[in-house]
Design an enzyme around this catalytic site. Structure first.
Site, PDB file in Angstrom:
ATOM      1  N   GLY A  98       0.808  -1.215   0.000  1.00  0.00           N
ATOM      2  CA  GLY A  98       0.000   0.000   0.000  1.00  0.00           C
ATOM      3  C   GLY A  98       0.843   1.268   0.000  1.00  0.00           C
ATOM      4  O   GLY A  98       0.344   2.353  -0.283  1.00  0.00           O
ATOM      5  N   ASP A 130      -2.452   6.853   2.869  1.00  0.00           N
ATOM      6  CA  ASP A 130      -1.935   7.902   1.981  1.00  0.00           C
ATOM      7  C   ASP A 130      -0.693   7.455   1.211  1.00  0.00           C
ATOM      8  O   ASP A 130      -0.113   8.222   0.445  1.00  0.00           O
ATOM      9  CB  ASP A 130      -1.629   9.176   2.782  1.00  0.00           C
ATOM     10  CG  ASP A 130      -0.663   8.922   3.931  1.00  0.00           C
ATOM     11  OD1 ASP A 130      -0.081   7.808   4.001  1.00  0.00           O
ATOM     12  OD2 ASP A 130      -0.471   9.822   4.768  1.00  0.00           O
ATOM     13  N   ASP A 257       1.091 -11.037   7.310  1.00  0.00           N
ATOM     14  CA  ASP A 257       1.608 -10.238   6.191  1.00  0.00           C
ATOM     15  C   ASP A 257       2.948  -9.600   6.538  1.00  0.00           C
ATOM     16  O   ASP A 257       3.575  -8.988   5.676  1.00  0.00           O
ATOM     17  CB  ASP A 257       0.589  -9.165   5.779  1.00  0.00           C
ATOM     18  CG  ASP A 257       0.140  -8.298   6.944  1.00  0.00           C
ATOM     19  OD1 ASP A 257      -0.346  -8.863   7.936  1.00  0.00           O
ATOM     20  OD2 ASP A 257       0.298  -7.071   6.876  1.00  0.00           O
ATOM     21  N   ASP A 267       9.421  -5.600   8.067  1.00  0.00           N
ATOM     22  CA  ASP A 267       8.435  -4.603   8.500  1.00  0.00           C
ATOM     23  C   ASP A 267       8.688  -4.120   9.922  1.00  0.00           C
ATOM     24  O   ASP A 267       8.005  -4.511  10.872  1.00  0.00           O
ATOM     25  CB  ASP A 267       6.994  -5.121   8.333  1.00  0.00           C
ATOM     26  CG  ASP A 267       6.513  -4.902   6.899  1.00  0.00           C
ATOM     27  OD1 ASP A 267       7.355  -4.570   6.032  1.00  0.00           O
ATOM     28  OD2 ASP A 267       5.308  -5.048   6.646  1.00  0.00           O
TER      29      ASP A 267
HETATM   30  P1  AMP Z   1       1.710  -2.580   8.330  1.00  0.00           P
HETATM   31  O1  AMP Z   1       0.860  -2.509   9.549  1.00  0.00           O
HETATM   32  O2  AMP Z   1       2.658  -1.436   8.169  1.00  0.00           O
HETATM   33  O3  AMP Z   1       2.399  -3.902   8.178  1.00  0.00           O
HETATM   34  O4  AMP Z   1       0.714  -2.432   7.087  1.00  0.00           O
HETATM   35  C1  AMP Z   1      -0.412  -3.252   6.880  1.00  0.00           C
HETATM   36  C2  AMP Z   1      -1.001  -2.942   5.531  1.00  0.00           C
HETATM   37  O5  AMP Z   1      -1.425  -1.584   5.463  1.00  0.00           O
HETATM   38  C3  AMP Z   1      -0.069  -3.133   4.354  1.00  0.00           C
HETATM   39  O6  AMP Z   1      -0.817  -3.581   3.276  1.00  0.00           O
HETATM   40  C4  AMP Z   1       0.468  -1.742   4.108  1.00  0.00           C
HETATM   41  O7  AMP Z   1       0.881  -1.554   2.793  1.00  0.00           O
HETATM   42  C5  AMP Z   1      -0.755  -0.903   4.418  1.00  0.00           C
HETATM   43  N1  AMP Z   1      -0.399   0.447   4.877  1.00  0.00           N
HETATM   44  C6  AMP Z   1       0.138   0.805   6.062  1.00  0.00           C
HETATM   45  N2  AMP Z   1       0.305   2.138   6.125  1.00  0.00           N
HETATM   46  C7  AMP Z   1      -0.130   2.645   4.951  1.00  0.00           C
HETATM   47  C8  AMP Z   1      -0.222   3.951   4.400  1.00  0.00           C
HETATM   48  N3  AMP Z   1       0.170   5.030   5.076  1.00  0.00           N
HETATM   49  N4  AMP Z   1      -0.725   4.074   3.153  1.00  0.00           N
HETATM   50  C9  AMP Z   1      -1.147   3.009   2.452  1.00  0.00           C
HETATM   51  N5  AMP Z   1      -1.089   1.757   2.911  1.00  0.00           N
HETATM   52  C10 AMP Z   1      -0.586   1.566   4.154  1.00  0.00           C
HETATM   53 MG    MG Z   2       3.407  -4.789   6.897  1.00  0.00          MG
END
Ligand code: AMP
Ligand code: MG
Length: 494
Positions: A98, A130, A257, A267
């Site tokens: 994302g 975003d 994930d 991550d």
């Molecule tokens: P995370 O918790 O960082 O592992 O993210 C979980 C999911 O949310 C993943 O698919 C990321 O790509 C998406 N994600 C996290 N933060 C953002 C952001 N600011 N904009 C778009 N996607 C996000």
């Molecule tokens: Mg992640």
């Protein structure tokens, strides 16, 4: 960092981009969205070396444009991949890159390496987000990736960090940054879950074949290659988590994930290293139930491996084979943990009572809330000569009597294997780090960089790249956290 001069990159980077040869069920081609007014915050010389690049690669005239998301070098093939996953134990459906953009895969002198921007704007998988990452969390990811590598743990790497004045809204208004990450593969458990749960068995098989052929070819020679794939991931994950526990690393968001198919730490969000030893420590402020607390990491890893096994069932077909592969965790994890703990104690041989000796040491640390890193490091200064005393490690304990009782057992144990103080100390110093990325160290570097001064990020990186060395000029970085560190709250917001 100074103004760019002539190109310093080796001519003819070889982009092989194998993931991009899969069909478009697996990803969407995208363009990164550049950060306005980018500035270099830091680059990692060690990561550049892993690519076979010179340390001044960033001085290449186009490098800042590429790594701030404005330009692509010829041969790059920008895309965002799709995956799904279980978050906090619940099926979350489709997720995906994302805010990450995969730029390509390089052939390096040390093997292939994929290059990915994190924070380079929206993709089809951004959902409500975003597509950006804030400077605060990007500094943490950049530093910790390289610190973990220097500690000897499997991890994605961080090549460079670029910042921008672009405002980004989180709990407060912060500013944007992009970390460039490196890994032989960014495939996660969630990639497999995606194709299983969305009823795409052909894509699932294609992905498994891809991972086996390009990254785990030894599985192909096994009677059941897909079961062998699962077992390999189980083994690697068990080894990885044992290393996390040994160094006191808490991941913070062990969703499926965020689990690498190669057993890499991936991550870096609300992670944390233990300061005072507390088995139930929760590093992620958003984790109200403590699902991802320090002592639960092994069982959570196994839970995640079950989710992976479930996703691979259409390929493995035989439940007993899958269960046998999962069962491997129950032997590999404790064996790895014991091996690491013996090394941390400076033991060369194995004795039956070792598990008890280790458990009792950890109980002492927990009861007196002793600093995890300091305790292990100082234990290396222990002497088998009783008249020398236990050295500086003793001072860390409130309950001296309990410590002395344990110390005399440890001394006897060392004497039984004719342990030599200086040799043991040298060996222990190679496994018990002096320097880790404590939250308050990251916080100081973050606050300075937010005010435009990036020197501390670079200084801290240099210290953390030699975690096992005595660095007398950097003694302050090995000290106990200050009082104010307790008020630092690290959450999922990044
Ligand atoms: P995370 O918790 O960082 O592992 O993210 C979980 C999911 O949310 C993943 O698919 C990321 O790509 C998406 N994600 C996290 N933060 C953002 C952001 N600011 N904009 C778009 N996607 C996000
Ligand atoms: Mg992640």
């Amino acid at each position: 960092m100074d103004v760019p001069h002539e190109s310093s990159l080796p001519a003819g980077l070889r982009w092989i981009n194998r993931y991009a040869t899969l069909d478009e069920v697996f990803y969407t081609r995208v363009r990164p969205q550049g950060l306005p007014e980018p500035r270099w915050v830091a680059t990692s010389d060690a990561a550049a070396q892993a690519l076979g690049w010179p340390t001044d690669w960033w001085a290449n005239a186009e490098a800042l444009a590429v790594f701030s998301g404005h330009a692509l070098w010829p041969g790059m093939d920008a895309l965002a991949t799709v995956y799904s996953g279980h978050q906090f134990g619940v099926w979350a459906g489709q997720l995906g890159d994302g805010r990450a953009v995969w730029l390509g895969e390089l052939l390096t002198p040390h093997g292939s390496m994929e290059v990915q921007l994190k924070g380079s704007g929206k993709t089809p998988y951004s959902r409500m987000g975003d597509g950006r990452a804030v400077l605060r969390s990007s500094i943490r990811e950049f530093l910790c990736s390289e610190a973990m590598h220097a500690l000897g743990l499997p991890t994605t790497r961080a090549l460079c960090l670029v910042a921008s004045p672009l405002p980004v809204l989180r709990e407060t208004v912060e500013t944007a940054a992009i970390v460039t990450r490196l890994a032989p593969s960014f495939v996660r458990f969630g990639h497999f879950e995606h194709f299983c749960h969305h009823g795409q068995p052909q894509a699932l098989r294609r992905l498994a074949d891809f991972v086996i052929d390009h990254h785990l070819p030894e599985c192909r020679d096994q009677p059941h290659p897909y079961a062998a794939l699962l077992e390999t991931v189980v083994r690697r994950t068990a080894e990885l988590v044992a290393q996390w526990q040994a160094v006191g690393f808490c991941h913070g968001v062990l969703n499926t994930d965020n689990m690498s198919i190669l057993g890499l730490t991936i991550d870096y969000g609300p992670f944390g290293f233990l300061d005072a030893y507390d088995p139930a420590h929760i590093c992620n402020h958003s984790d109200t139930q403590g699902r991802y607390s320090y002592h639960r990491q092994p069982q959570i890893a196994l839970w995640n491996l079950h989710a992976l096994a479930q996703a691979l069932m259409p390929l493995i077909e035989d439940t007993d084979l899958a269960l046998a592969a999962l069962e491997t965790f129950r032997s590999v994890y404790p064996q790895a943990w014991m091996r690491l703990m013996r090394a941390k104690l400076g033991l060369r041989s194995q004795e039956e009572g070792d598990a008890e000796l280790i458990d009792d040491w950890l109980s002492l640390l927990a009861r007196d809330r002793v600093d995890h890193t300091l305790a292990w490091r100082r234990l290396g200064r222990f002497s088998v000569d009783a008249t020398d005393g236990a050295g500086p490690v003793r001072e860390l304990f409130t309950d001296r009597q309990a410590f002395e009782a344990w110390a005399s057992r440890y001394r006897q144990r060392l004497l039984r294997e004719s342990s030599h103080d200086a040799e043991r100390r040298a060996a222990m110093d190679r496994v018990n780090p002096k320097y880790i990325l404590r939250n308050h160290l990251a916080e100081i570097a973050i606050r300075k960089a937010q005010a435009g001064d990036d020197d501390e990020v670079r200084r801290l990186l240099r210290v953390l790249q030699r975690p096992y060395d005595e660095q007398p000029e950097h003694e302050a970085y090995a000290a106990l956290p200050p009082e104010w560190a307790q008020s630092i709250e690290v959450s999922c917001s990044s």
